[in-house]
Design a protein around this motif. Structure first.
Motif, short mmCIF file in Angstrom:
data_model
loop_
_atom_site.label_atom_id
_atom_site.label_comp_id
_atom_site.label_asym_id
_atom_site.label_seq_id
_atom_site.Cartn_x
_atom_site.Cartn_y
_atom_site.Cartn_z
N ARG A 10 96.98 52.71 63.52
CA ARG A 10 96.32 53.60 64.46
C ARG A 10 94.96 54.07 63.93
O ARG A 10 93.96 54.07 64.65
N GLU A 11 94.90 54.43 62.66
CA GLU A 11 93.64 54.94 62.10
C GLU A 11 92.53 53.89 62.16
O GLU A 11 91.37 54.20 62.36
N HIS A 12 92.90 52.62 62.06
CA HIS A 12 91.90 51.56 62.16
C HIS A 12 91.33 51.53 63.57
O HIS A 12 90.11 51.45 63.78
N VAL A 13 92.22 51.62 64.55
CA VAL A 13 91.77 51.60 65.95
C VAL A 13 90.87 52.81 66.22
O VAL A 13 89.82 52.69 66.85
N LEU A 14 91.27 53.96 65.67
CA LEU A 14 90.51 55.20 65.92
C LEU A 14 89.24 55.25 65.09
O LEU A 14 88.37 56.09 65.31
N GLY A 15 89.11 54.33 64.13
CA GLY A 15 87.91 54.32 63.27
C GLY A 15 86.73 53.60 63.91
O GLY A 15 85.61 53.65 63.43
N ARG A 16 86.96 52.97 65.06
CA ARG A 16 85.88 52.21 65.70
C ARG A 16 84.95 53.17 66.43
O ARG A 16 85.41 54.01 67.19
N ILE A 17 83.63 53.03 66.18
CA ILE A 17 82.65 53.85 66.91
C ILE A 17 82.17 53.05 68.10
O ILE A 17 81.60 51.97 67.93
N ARG A 18 82.42 53.51 69.28
CA ARG A 18 82.00 52.82 70.50
C ARG A 18 81.23 53.81 71.37
O ARG A 18 80.92 54.91 70.94
N ALA A 19 80.96 53.45 72.60
CA ALA A 19 80.08 54.25 73.46
C ALA A 19 80.77 55.53 73.92
O ALA A 19 81.82 55.90 73.43
N GLY A 20 80.16 56.20 74.89
CA GLY A 20 80.78 57.45 75.30
C GLY A 20 80.25 58.05 76.58
O GLY A 20 80.11 59.25 76.69
N VAL A 21 79.92 57.21 77.59
CA VAL A 21 79.49 57.74 78.90
C VAL A 21 80.56 57.37 79.93
O VAL A 21 80.84 56.19 80.14
N LEU A 22 81.22 58.38 80.51
CA LEU A 22 82.33 58.13 81.42
C LEU A 22 81.92 58.35 82.87
O LEU A 22 81.38 59.40 83.22
N GLU A 23 82.22 57.36 83.70
CA GLU A 23 82.02 57.50 85.14
C GLU A 23 82.98 58.57 85.65
O GLU A 23 84.04 58.80 85.07
N HIS A 24 82.65 59.13 86.82
CA HIS A 24 83.54 60.17 87.35
C HIS A 24 84.91 59.58 87.70
O HIS A 24 85.94 60.24 87.57
N GLY A 25 84.95 58.30 88.10
CA GLY A 25 86.23 57.66 88.41
C GLY A 25 87.13 57.57 87.19
O GLY A 25 88.35 57.79 87.26
N PHE A 26 86.51 57.28 86.04
CA PHE A 26 87.28 57.19 84.79
C PHE A 26 87.84 58.56 84.44
O PHE A 26 89.02 58.70 84.10
#
Ligand code: APR
Ligand code: PHB
Length: 391
Positions: free
Chosen positions: A37-53
């Motif tokens: 789990r910590e490996h998955v959570l260690g990934r830095i990805r984007a962060g703009v959420l549509e209102h639908g999301f």
């Protein structure tokens, strides 16, 4: 040997979101994730959420922290040709906005929500293989350490990202792939500094694209366009900040707060779509079926639309015995995916410096931006795509 209704391959946002939504509908799933789990959570990805999301996160009963800590953004700026122009999303999308909230935090919220409900997520699952996908009794085999096991199920969801095994389980004669590779990458830096602007700034510059983004008021995310041949070693922090400043309008550069990078990575830019997104009892979702250049912030949001369609299709199957939505899933998901692909490609062509371009194309970029900021119609087109097209 285990028996579940739906076996989900991949414990990223797509797999977890679907597992959570179906659990709340009493539909039994298990998630097989290759890494801890910590490996998955260690990934830095984007962060703009549509209102639908954001709506889907709330329906999945895990939107509380997103709504508490996420920032509502009603617009963003584009810096170009010595100008800084604002895109008023709220005005030109009929009152919609986006939420800026890191994908890492969102994935953590989904794991916490799975834990709260006692969701089955197996980590360190290796050698995952899919079997009998064209029968009505598919099964999945996997290994955790020395223990190999089998999961009998009714459906398999391939939510294992671009490098997963699910897409490759579709025979080459069936799978069609569409790809565009861009001749540059994004060098991204995360720093514990106050963001240079309360809203995002997308930058078109003769030295290349740049983006000023954020995770919170004390955590900033910046990107600059770099050649694909560059490596992290070529970009010590000072060089990164100096180059970013060169690409920003003077007034913005003057107020940029720099600091040590706590994460630094180079991501290549690619547009990719795999069709169909269904093969018998296997359904693909998210990065397993499509990749977006990050310019339009569509990756995560498009994964969410896949999950929205699959979630409703599975409810129709299990609650009403109606398979029409499952049968229409691939076509419906791809229709929205291609529109998001068009938007991401358009944003990328508009704001980046292509090494093989001709001067005529420079003028076209300038004319496109001049048109954009002089036409309400063009602005509405940009705004409605950026906040997210309806599901
Ligand atoms: N077996 C089990 N799990 C696997 C396997 C495998 N063979 N291969 C990959 N995985 C796991 C990965 O470790 C990862 O945690 O599948 C997960 C896929 O997650 P993502 O790549 O995050 O894809 P997805 O959940 O569709 O989310 C899409 O992620 O990359 C961003 O921009 C993208 O924002 C989009 C979002
Ligand atoms: C980010 O915050 O990482 C981000 C924001 C907008 C984009 C891409 C990335 O278009």
């Amino acid at each position: 040997m285990m028996k579940v209704q739906i076996c989900i391959i991949g414990g990223g946002p797509s797999g977890l979101m679907l597992s959570q939504l179906l659990h709340l509908q009493g539909i039994d799933t298990i998630v097989l994730e290759k890494y801890p789990r910590e490996h998955v959570l260690g990934r830095i990805r984007a962060g703009v959420l549509e209102h639908g999301f954001a709506e889907l996160m709330r329906e999945a009963q895990c939107g509380e922290r997103m709504d508490r800590e996420g920032e509502i953004h009603r617009g963003f700026d584009i810096a170009h040709d010595g100008r800084l122009d604002r895109v008023d999303l709220y005005k030109y999308s009929g009152g919609n906005s986006v939420i800026v909230y890191g994908q890492t935090e969102l994935t953590r919220d989904l794991y916490d929500a799975r834990d709260r409900l006692g969701g089955k997520v197996l980590h360190n699952a290796e050698d995952v293989a899919l079997h009998e996908l064209m029968s009505d009794a598919p099964y999945v085999t996997y290994r955790i350490g020395d223990m190999t096991d089998r999961i009998d199920c009714q459906f398999v969801i391939g939510a294992d990202g671009f490098h997963g095994i699910s897409r490759n389980s579709i025979p080459s004669g069936v799978l069609r792939e569409y790809e565009k590779i861009y001749p540059f990458g994004w060098l991204g830096v995360l720093s514990q500094t106050k963001p240079v602007s309360p809203e995002l700034i997308y930058v078109k510059h003769a030295r290349g694209f740049a983006l000023c983004s954020l995770r919170s008021q004390v955590l900033s995310r910046y990107y600059i366009q770099v050649p694909l041949t560059d490596s992290i070693e070529d970009w010590p922090d000072e060089a990164f900040w100096a180059e970013l400043k060169c690409r920003l309008p003077e007034a913005v550069a003057a107020r940029l707060i720099t600091g040590p990078s706590i994460e630094k990575s180079i991501a290549p830019l690619r547009s990719y779509v795999a069709e169909p997104m269904r093969y018998g009892r296997l359904f693909l979702a998210g990065d397993a079926a499509h990749i977006f250049p990050p310019t339009g912030a569509r990756g995560l949001n498009s994964a969410a639309s896949d999950i929205y369609y699959l979630y409703h299709a599975m409810i129709a199957h299990y609650k009403k015995g109606d398979d029409s939505e499952l049968d229409g899933y691939s076509q419906k998901a791809l229709a929205r995916i291609w529109k998001a692909q068009r938007f991401s490609w358009w944003m990328t062509m508009l704001l980046h410096r292509f090494p093989d371009r001709v001067a005529y194309e420079d003028r076209l970029q300038e004319a496109e931006l001049a048109y954009l900021f002089s036409s309400e119609t063009a602005m509405r087109l940009l705004a409605e795509n950026y906040v997210g097209l309806p599901f």
